[in-house]
Design a protein around this motif. Structure first.
Motif, PDB file in Angstrom:
ATOM      1  N   PHE A 182       0.867  -1.181   0.000  1.00  0.00           N
ATOM      2  CA  PHE A 182       0.000   0.000   0.000  1.00  0.00           C
ATOM      3  C   PHE A 182       0.902   1.229   0.000  1.00  0.00           C
ATOM      4  N   PHE A 183       0.839   1.995  -1.091  1.00  0.00           N
ATOM      5  CA  PHE A 183       1.716   3.155  -1.244  1.00  0.00           C
ATOM      6  C   PHE A 183       0.906   4.434  -1.379  1.00  0.00           C
ATOM      7  N   SER A 188       4.984   9.663  -9.869  1.00  0.00           N
ATOM      8  CA  SER A 188       6.259   9.177 -10.418  1.00  0.00           C
ATOM      9  C   SER A 188       6.814   8.020  -9.599  1.00  0.00           C
ATOM     10  N   VAL A 189       6.769   8.151  -8.265  1.00  0.00           N
ATOM     11  CA  VAL A 189       7.261   7.064  -7.403  1.00  0.00           C
ATOM     12  C   VAL A 189       6.280   5.896  -7.427  1.00  0.00           C
ATOM     13  N   GLY A 190       4.991   6.208  -7.504  1.00  0.00           N
ATOM     14  CA  GLY A 190       3.980   5.151  -7.569  1.00  0.00           C
ATOM     15  C   GLY A 190       4.177   4.229  -8.752  1.00  0.00           C
ATOM     16  N   ILE A 193       6.921   1.829  -7.838  1.00  0.00           N
ATOM     17  CA  ILE A 193       6.425   0.818  -6.897  1.00  0.00           C
ATOM     18  C   ILE A 193       5.607  -0.231  -7.642  1.00  0.00           C
ATOM     19  N   LEU A 194       4.759   0.226  -8.553  1.00  0.00           N
ATOM     20  CA  LEU A 194       3.922  -0.691  -9.327  1.00  0.00           C
ATOM     21  C   LEU A 194       4.774  -1.625 -10.187  1.00  0.00           C
ATOM     22  N   ALA A 195       5.811  -1.077 -10.807  1.00  0.00           N
ATOM     23  CA  ALA A 195       6.679  -1.891 -11.659  1.00  0.00           C
ATOM     24  C   ALA A 195       7.386  -2.970 -10.844  1.00  0.00           C
ATOM     25  N   GLN A 196       7.889  -2.586  -9.657  1.00  0.00           N
ATOM     26  CA  GLN A 196       8.571  -3.558  -8.800  1.00  0.00           C
ATOM     27  C   GLN A 196       7.614  -4.638  -8.316  1.00  0.00           C
ATOM     28  N   ALA A 197       6.414  -4.232  -7.909  1.00  0.00           N
ATOM     29  CA  ALA A 197       5.441  -5.190  -7.378  1.00  0.00           C
ATOM     30  C   ALA A 197       4.919  -6.109  -8.477  1.00  0.00           C
ATOM     31  N   ARG A 200       6.653  -9.312  -9.604  1.00  0.00           N
ATOM     32  CA  ARG A 200       6.486 -10.512  -8.771  1.00  0.00           C
ATOM     33  C   ARG A 200       5.020 -10.758  -8.433  1.00  0.00           C
ATOM     34  N   LEU A 201       4.121 -10.090  -9.177  1.00  0.00           N
ATOM     35  CA  LEU A 201       2.676 -10.263  -9.042  1.00  0.00           C
ATOM     36  C   LEU A 201       2.184  -9.999  -7.623  1.00  0.00           C
ATOM     37  N   ILE A 202       2.768  -8.999  -6.964  1.00  0.00           N
ATOM     38  CA  ILE A 202       2.310  -8.581  -5.642  1.00  0.00           C
ATOM     39  C   ILE A 202       1.194  -7.553  -5.832  1.00  0.00           C
ATOM     40  N   PRO A 203       0.019  -7.768  -5.265  1.00  0.00           N
ATOM     41  CA  PRO A 203      -1.072  -6.799  -5.417  1.00  0.00           C
ATOM     42  C   PRO A 203      -0.738  -5.479  -4.717  1.00  0.00           C
ATOM     43  N   VAL A 204      -1.242  -4.395  -5.271  1.00  0.00           N
ATOM     44  CA  VAL A 204      -0.915  -3.066  -4.734  1.00  0.00           C
ATOM     45  C   VAL A 204      -2.158  -2.187  -4.665  1.00  0.00           C
ATOM     46  N   THR A 205      -2.096  -1.220  -3.766  1.00  0.00           N
ATOM     47  CA  THR A 205      -2.966  -0.053  -3.785  1.00  0.00           C
ATOM     48  C   THR A 205      -2.057   1.161  -3.895  1.00  0.00           C
ATOM     49  N   LEU A 206      -2.351   2.038  -4.828  1.00  0.00           N
ATOM     50  CA  LEU A 206      -1.565   3.255  -5.032  1.00  0.00           C
ATOM     51  C   LEU A 206      -2.462   4.464  -4.818  1.00  0.00           C
ATOM     52  N   GLU A 207      -2.171   5.248  -3.797  1.00  0.00           N
ATOM     53  CA  GLU A 207      -2.894   6.496  -3.548  1.00  0.00           C
ATOM     54  C   GLU A 207      -1.966   7.632  -3.971  1.00  0.00           C
TER      55      GLU A 207
END
Length: 453
Positions: A182-183, A188-190, A193-197, A200-207
């Motif tokens: 959860f970021f 730009s940083v989001g 984070i999305l690319a890194q996650a 490895r198919l890690i689910p994310v929430t980006l605010e």
């Protein structure tokens, strides 16, 4: 860091976090932690951001208590398996959805509301039954220190832990076998984070953020529109991801609206806001110089005073067309409000559509059809009609962005659902068996076609 991740994963697998009683107890403990550490929190927010006691409590602590109360009131119901209907082909079976925690959640927090935006996701993750690693922002180090101190005092590190540091620490954490990220922060940083996650198919929430407009039509109640825009824009010195980033006003009411805006700036912050001890400072020298550069390169309608000693910039109204070019494209994140005019709502819609989808949108006007036109014609995360920011204070309204302003939602039930994996189950009867499903059935194909029509 690797040991911490292993420790939390093992503790989660042992099942400590799953029961309703455990989650309820931890949420109550969390609320008590906020009460115990209220004074250190207020002092830290004062030191890092020059927040007044009112702004710090109302904008940070009160929001968290409200979120805890909402989770405590409803999680027992939210946790229950959800029964669902079944088609004719499933006669005899029971079908339901189980609510499972993801496991180890990493929360990466920003600096602008360093307490609220650190802990609001943590509350949701607790309610959903996860373990949590919190990475607070290094830009507000005093608040980060207090966060670590109070979490360490109230919770075991195998359950909730705070890891301090800069972007290199975030990068190291993102390399760990996490179950959810959860970021909250910049677009730009989001994206990083999305690319890194996603690798490895890690689910994310980006605010994230974006250029959130405030549109004021000619039938708006101007004194209230001005009052609520001033409050929404200059709270936290404009360092709010959902603050009105720019103002679109009907050309026939521009001067009257600006007169009201100037009056409310003076009412809220005095004749010299940069010397007002209750007015928030710009968080650090980098952002102060960035905003000051934009201000100098723009045509100032009102305000413009800066104070190098305390890193404060007066609430300032700028001519949109003659503002610094970067202000037209980048999220401002400061107390500068460019003003543009429009002649028709269609023109205003076109101006908003020319930019990426915003996190928030605010429309001021009395006509219900025009309210509906704006809210259905434009894509944005959420917003208000005849107000600013207030939608985020309702725990029953999910909060989140769309497109470059974010992925996923939280607050209230949405927080619980964000950190919960829904597991679909069919519990089949053994008292009889449907013959039509098997390949040796002589009537199977006929039966399937018959029931499907």
């Amino acid at each position: 860091m690797e040991n911490l991740v292993k420790l939390q994963k093992q503790w989660f697998e042992e099942g400590h976090t799953r029961s309703y009683d455990f989650r309820r107890k931890q949420l109550k403990r969390f609320k008590q932690m906020l009460i115990t550490f209220e004074k250190p929190i207020l002092r830290a927010l004062r030191y890092d951001l020059s927040k007044s006691e009112y702004e710090a409590y109302a904008g940070e602590i009160a929001v968290l208590k409200n979120e805890i109360n909402e989770q405590l009131k409803h999680i027992k119901q939210w946790m229950k398996p959800e029964k669902v209907k079944a088609p004719f082909t499933h006669i005899g079976s029971r079908n339901y959805i189980l609510k499972d925690p993801y496991g180890l959640v990493l929360v990466i927090a920003p600096w602008n509301y360093p307490l609220q935006l650190s802990l609001a996701p943590v509350i949701g993750a607790i309610a959903a039954g996860n373990t949590i690693i919190l990475k607070p922002s290094e830009v507000t180090p005093t608040v980060s220190w207090v966060l670590k101190k109070m979490i360490n005092q109230y919770f075991k590190e195998e359950y909730i832990a705070v890891v301090e540091g800069g972007k290199e620490v975030t990068e190291q954490l993102m390399m760990q076998p996490l179950d959810y990220v959860f970021f909250t922060g910049s677009t730009s940083v989001g994206k990083k984070i999305l690319a890194q996650a996603s690798s490895r198919l890690i689910p994310v929430t980006l605010e994230l953020g974006g250029k959130s407009p405030a549109i004021v039509h000619k039938d708006a109640v101007l004194h209230l529109a001005a009052k609520r825009i001033v409050w929404g824009k200059f709270t936290n010195a404009g360092q709010t991801c959902i603050a009105p980033d720019y103002l679109l006003v009907h050309h026939t009411i521009k001067n009257e609206l600006l007169a009201h805006i100037k009056s409310y700036i003076q009412m809220f912050y005095g004749d010299q806001p940069v010397k007002n001890g209750k007015y928030v400072k710009i968080v650090n020298d980098h952002h102060y110089k960035r905003l000051k550069k934009h201000l100098i390169a723009s045509e100032i309608i009102y305000g413009g005073e800066v104070h190098d000693g305390n890193q404060k910039i007066e609430p300032s109204i700028l001519d949109g067309l003659n503002s610094h070019e970067a202000l037209k494209e980048e999220e401002i994140f400061g107390p500068l409000l460019p003003v543009f005019t429009f002649s028709s709502l269609e023109e205003a819609v076109s101006m908003v559509k020319a930019k990426p989808k915003p996190l928030a949108l605010y429309y001021f006007g009395e006509n219900k059809e025009e309210q509906m036109f704006i809210t259905t014609s434009l894509s944005f995360g959420g917003g208000c009609i005849n107000d600013t920011l207030y939608h985020t204070l309702n725990p029953h309204l999910p909060f989140g962005g769309i497109g470059e302003s974010g992925i996923g939602m939280y607050h209230g039930q949405a927080s619980f659902e964000t950190f919960t994996h829904t597991k679909s189950i069919t519990n089949q009867s053994t008292k009889f068996d449907h013959r039509f499903r098997y390949p040796d059935s002589k009537t199977g194909l006929f039966f399937i076609k018959k029931i499907l029509g």
